[in-house]
Design a protein around this motif. Structure first.
Motif, PDB file in Angstrom:
ATOM      1  N   CYS A 184       1.385 -11.274 -13.597  1.00 41.93           N
ATOM      2  CA  CYS A 184       2.385 -11.647 -12.591  1.00 41.93           C
ATOM      3  C   CYS A 184       1.704 -12.001 -11.271  1.00 41.93           C
ATOM      4  CB  CYS A 184       3.362 -10.491 -12.389  1.00 41.93           C
ATOM      5  SG  CYS A 184       4.557 -10.762 -11.063  1.00 41.93           S
ATOM      6  N   HIS A 185       2.079 -13.141 -10.701  1.00 37.81           N
ATOM      7  CA  HIS A 185       1.471 -13.576  -9.441  1.00 37.81           C
ATOM      8  C   HIS A 185       1.909 -12.729  -8.252  1.00 37.81           C
ATOM      9  CE1 HIS A 185       0.023 -16.639 -11.911  1.00 37.81           C
ATOM     10  NE2 HIS A 185       0.508 -17.725 -11.341  1.00 37.81           N
ATOM     11  N   GLU A 186       2.974 -11.950  -8.426  1.00 38.00           N
ATOM     12  CA  GLU A 186       3.474 -11.098  -7.354  1.00 38.00           C
ATOM     13  C   GLU A 186       3.051  -9.641  -7.541  1.00 38.00           C
ATOM     14  OE1 GLU A 186       4.994 -12.441  -4.773  1.00 38.00           O
ATOM     15  OE2 GLU A 186       4.775 -14.400  -5.747  1.00 38.00           O
ATOM     16  N   ARG A 187       2.147  -9.405  -8.469  1.00 38.04           N
ATOM     17  CA  ARG A 187       1.752  -8.021  -8.749  1.00 38.04           C
ATOM     18  C   ARG A 187       1.116  -7.365  -7.530  1.00 38.04           C
ATOM     19  NH1 ARG A 187      -2.687 -10.789 -12.057  1.00 38.04           N
ATOM     20  NH2 ARG A 187      -4.540 -10.576 -10.735  1.00 38.04           N
ATOM     21  N   ARG A 188       1.359  -6.072  -7.419  1.00 40.07           N
ATOM     22  CA  ARG A 188       0.701  -5.261  -6.395  1.00 40.07           C
ATOM     23  C   ARG A 188      -0.090  -4.165  -7.091  1.00 40.07           C
ATOM     24  NH1 ARG A 188       4.740  -3.574  -1.677  1.00 40.07           N
ATOM     25  NH2 ARG A 188       6.245  -3.347  -3.376  1.00 40.07           N
ATOM     26  N   ILE A 189      -1.274  -3.903  -6.566  1.00 40.10           N
ATOM     27  CA  ILE A 189      -2.204  -2.986  -7.216  1.00 40.10           C
ATOM     28  C   ILE A 189      -2.226  -1.647  -6.482  1.00 40.10           C
ATOM     29  CG2 ILE A 189      -4.593  -2.627  -7.942  1.00 40.10           C
ATOM     30  CD1 ILE A 189      -3.089  -4.895  -9.393  1.00 40.10           C
ATOM     31  N   THR A 190      -2.106  -0.591  -7.263  1.00 40.36           N
ATOM     32  CA  THR A 190      -2.132   0.769  -6.729  1.00 40.36           C
ATOM     33  C   THR A 190      -3.443   1.026  -5.999  1.00 40.36           C
ATOM     34  OG1 THR A 190      -0.933   1.386  -8.746  1.00 40.36           O
ATOM     35  CG2 THR A 190      -1.727   3.179  -7.342  1.00 40.36           C
ATOM     36  N   GLY A 191      -3.352   1.556  -4.794  1.00 41.78           N
ATOM     37  CA  GLY A 191      -4.555   1.901  -4.048  1.00 41.78           C
ATOM     38  C   GLY A 191      -5.267   0.741  -3.399  1.00 41.78           C
ATOM     39  N   GLU A 192      -4.725  -0.489  -3.558  1.00 42.37           N
ATOM     40  CA  GLU A 192      -5.305  -1.666  -2.910  1.00 42.37           C
ATOM     41  C   GLU A 192      -4.281  -2.383  -2.043  1.00 42.37           C
ATOM     42  OE1 GLU A 192      -7.132  -4.167  -5.844  1.00 42.37           O
ATOM     43  OE2 GLU A 192      -8.352  -2.530  -6.665  1.00 42.37           O
ATOM     44  N   HIS A 193      -3.076  -2.565  -2.570  1.00 41.60           N
ATOM     45  CA  HIS A 193      -1.984  -3.156  -1.794  1.00 41.60           C
ATOM     46  C   HIS A 193      -1.017  -2.093  -1.268  1.00 41.60           C
ATOM     47  CE1 HIS A 193      -2.988  -6.636  -4.616  1.00 41.60           C
ATOM     48  NE2 HIS A 193      -3.393  -7.006  -3.416  1.00 41.60           N
ATOM     49  N   VAL A 194      -1.009  -0.945  -1.908  1.00 39.60           N
ATOM     50  CA  VAL A 194      -0.186   0.194  -1.497  1.00 39.60           C
ATOM     51  C   VAL A 194      -1.032   1.453  -1.616  1.00 39.60           C
ATOM     52  CG1 VAL A 194       1.985  -0.888  -2.243  1.00 39.60           C
ATOM     53  CG2 VAL A 194       0.704   0.559  -3.831  1.00 39.60           C
ATOM     54  N   ASP A 195      -0.604   2.527  -0.983  1.00 39.23           N
ATOM     55  CA  ASP A 195      -1.355   3.781  -1.070  1.00 39.23           C
ATOM     56  C   ASP A 195      -1.421   4.279  -2.508  1.00 39.23           C
ATOM     57  OD1 ASP A 195      -2.043   4.059   1.617  1.00 39.23           O
ATOM     58  OD2 ASP A 195      -0.151   5.038   2.114  1.00 39.23           O
ATOM     59  N   GLY A 196      -2.592   4.805  -2.870  1.00 37.55           N
ATOM     60  CA  GLY A 196      -2.819   5.269  -4.226  1.00 37.55           C
ATOM     61  C   GLY A 196      -2.919   6.777  -4.354  1.00 37.55           C
ATOM     62  N   GLY A 197      -3.764   7.212  -5.302  1.00 37.55           N
ATOM     63  CA  GLY A 197      -3.748   8.594  -5.743  1.00 37.55           C
ATOM     64  C   GLY A 197      -4.806   9.520  -5.189  1.00 37.55           C
ATOM     65  N   TYR A 198      -5.593   9.090  -4.176  1.00 38.53           N
ATOM     66  CA  TYR A 198      -6.574   9.989  -3.570  1.00 38.53           C
ATOM     67  C   TYR A 198      -5.888  10.892  -2.535  1.00 38.53           C
ATOM     68  CZ  TYR A 198     -10.823   7.436  -5.197  1.00 38.53           C
ATOM     69  OH  TYR A 198     -11.838   6.857  -5.931  1.00 38.53           O
ATOM     70  N   GLY A 199      -4.820  11.528  -2.905  1.00 38.37           N
ATOM     71  CA  GLY A 199      -4.100  12.384  -1.976  1.00 38.37           C
ATOM     72  C   GLY A 199      -3.177  13.330  -2.720  1.00 38.37           C
ATOM     73  N   GLU A 200      -2.437  14.129  -1.959  1.00 40.91           N
ATOM     74  CA  GLU A 200      -1.567  15.124  -2.571  1.00 40.91           C
ATOM     75  C   GLU A 200      -0.279  14.531  -3.125  1.00 40.91           C
ATOM     76  OE1 GLU A 200      -2.570  19.210  -0.229  1.00 40.91           O
ATOM     77  OE2 GLU A 200      -1.401  17.740   0.902  1.00 40.91           O
ATOM     78  N   LEU A 201       0.169  13.430  -2.551  1.00 36.95           N
ATOM     79  CA  LEU A 201       1.416  12.795  -2.967  1.00 36.95           C
ATOM     80  C   LEU A 201       1.257  11.286  -2.941  1.00 36.95           C
ATOM     81  CD1 LEU A 201       3.730  14.964  -0.718  1.00 36.95           C
ATOM     82  CD2 LEU A 201       3.851  15.000  -3.211  1.00 36.95           C
ATOM     83  N   MET A 202       2.011  10.590  -3.774  1.00 31.86           N
ATOM     84  CA  MET A 202       2.042   9.134  -3.715  1.00 31.86           C
ATOM     85  C   MET A 202       3.384   8.640  -4.253  1.00 31.86           C
ATOM     86  SD  MET A 202      -0.138   7.563  -6.907  1.00 31.86           S
ATOM     87  CE  MET A 202       0.805   6.039  -6.871  1.00 31.86           C
ATOM     88  N   VAL A 203       3.760   7.457  -3.822  1.00 31.70           N
ATOM     89  CA  VAL A 203       4.978   6.807  -4.312  1.00 31.70           C
ATOM     90  C   VAL A 203       4.586   5.841  -5.428  1.00 31.70           C
ATOM     91  CG1 VAL A 203       6.777   5.130  -3.722  1.00 31.70           C
ATOM     92  CG2 VAL A 203       6.313   7.063  -2.205  1.00 31.70           C
TER      93      VAL A 203
END
Length: 353
Positions: free
Chosen positions: A129-148
């Motif tokens: 998908c050309h509109e894909r967003r990547i975890t931890g690159e376009h949005v906050d990822g999993g190097y933390g206690e919580l993530m969406v």
């Protein structure tokens, strides 16, 4: 209305959490990550708040942190929380979410969201998908206690799997499965795996499951030892010219997970005339021998159905991850070891508690 699970974690009502944040890319030796308090994220419509249990450490995390992808707009946020192979527990449900309950064990892979409407999303190729967003690159990822996470790209984790060791299934697992799935392998076939690291060690197992004879080529003695443990028939040290010469023109198929021009050249020499090479890393080719009628294919992650297959195979005990555990606060150390080539296979950051 957002439903929350206060008993899962006090974080559900806490305005802050701890996370590894990157303000600006820099070499990992310069300590660009900061383990510090950050606002607790809130799930929107169709989203989940996940209490992170573990997050795998991928070389692409290192590329982003060190600034290799700035020209491509990555990282897209500042500060940003890296990490894209995540397991945890559902702590809150955004409006409109179905199929999940508070406390569910779940996993998230690099594909954080897609448009769900384009030709790729509607034909089981959503990773394109050309509109894909990547975890931890376009949005906050999993190097933390919580993530969406986006509910439609979140997966239920089988109860039989260790929630920490399962994290790499969501990047090395799906990447390796997607690559092997592009080949028609079976008993009597010979396949060579170049780059037996975090992704490669999963590819070895998926290839073995086809009944093919698997040869693994790599530089690290520890990586080769892991490959033998996981069923590889032969292993070859990439620094041994004689050993490399012996496997030339022997493989019906090659799986490539090392993005180096010299490795690609050796992989093509190992591939039989008329064979197929599948690469899950960037390719640089010079003097491609077209007269050998070799087929080149590239592979990016996999689709939802393939991700479910990976989880099913792991739940049945047919594949497993090989991990080294680090505390979430030790992410810089894990990344330094990755950069130095001193990890046995895959580093996983483990959340406290």
């Amino acid at each position: 209305m957002v439903r929350s699970l206060a008993t899962m974690s006090s974080h559900a009502s806490n305005p802050v959490m701890y996370a590894q944040q990157l303000d600006a890319p820099a070499p990992i030796e310069q300590a660009p990550l900061r383990w510090r308090q950050a606002p607790t994220p809130q799930p929107g419509p169709g989203q989940l708040l996940i209490k992170v249990a573990a997050c795998g450490v991928c070389r692409s995390n290192l590329h982003m942190i060190e600034g290799d992808w700035v020209g491509n707009g990555v990282p897209a946020l500042s500060p940003i929380v890296p990490g894209h192979e995540v397991t945890g527990y559902v702590a809150e449900l955004g409006t409109g979410v179905e199929g999940f309950r508070l406390g569910d064990r779940v996993g998230v892979q690099p594909l954080w969201s897609t448009c769900e409407e384009c030709e790729f999303c509607t034909t089981g190729r959503e990773q394109l998908c050309h509109e894909r967003r990547i975890t931890g690159e376009h949005v906050d990822g999993g190097y933390g206690e919580l993530m969406v996470a986006t509910a439609r790209h979140t997966y239920h984790l089988p109860d039989t799997l260790d929630i920490v060791e399962a994290a790499p299934l969501f990047c090395p697992g799906i990447t390796a499965f997607g690559a092997v799935d592009k080949l028609d392998l079976g008993p009597g076939d010979r396949v060579a795996v170049f780059g037996p690291g975090g992704v490669g060690h999963m590819a070895v197992q998926f290839a073995v499951l086809t009944g093919a004879e698997v040869t693994v080529v790599g530089r690290s003695p520890e990586h080769l030892a892991v490959a033998r443990e996981l069923g590889a028939t032969h292993t070859v040290e990439a620094t041994d010219p004689q050993a490399l010469a012996q496997v030339e023109d022997t493989a019906d198929a090659v799986l490539l997970f090392a993005p180096a021009e010299a490795v690609t050249a050796q992989a093509l020499r190992t591939l039989k005339w008329g064979g197929t090479l599948v690469s899950a890393v960037p390719l640089t080719l010079r003097g491609y021998p077209f007269d050998r009628a070799q087929t080149l294919r590239t592979s990016l992650l996999g689709n939802r159905a393939q991700m479910e297959n990976v989880l099913s195979l792991a739940a049945q005990g047919k594949v497993r991850t090989v991990v080294e555990r680090f505390a979430m606060s030790q992410a810089p150390r894990a990344l330094e070891l990755l950069k130095a080539g001193q990890l046995r296979s895959r580093a996983v950051l483990e959340a406290a508690g």
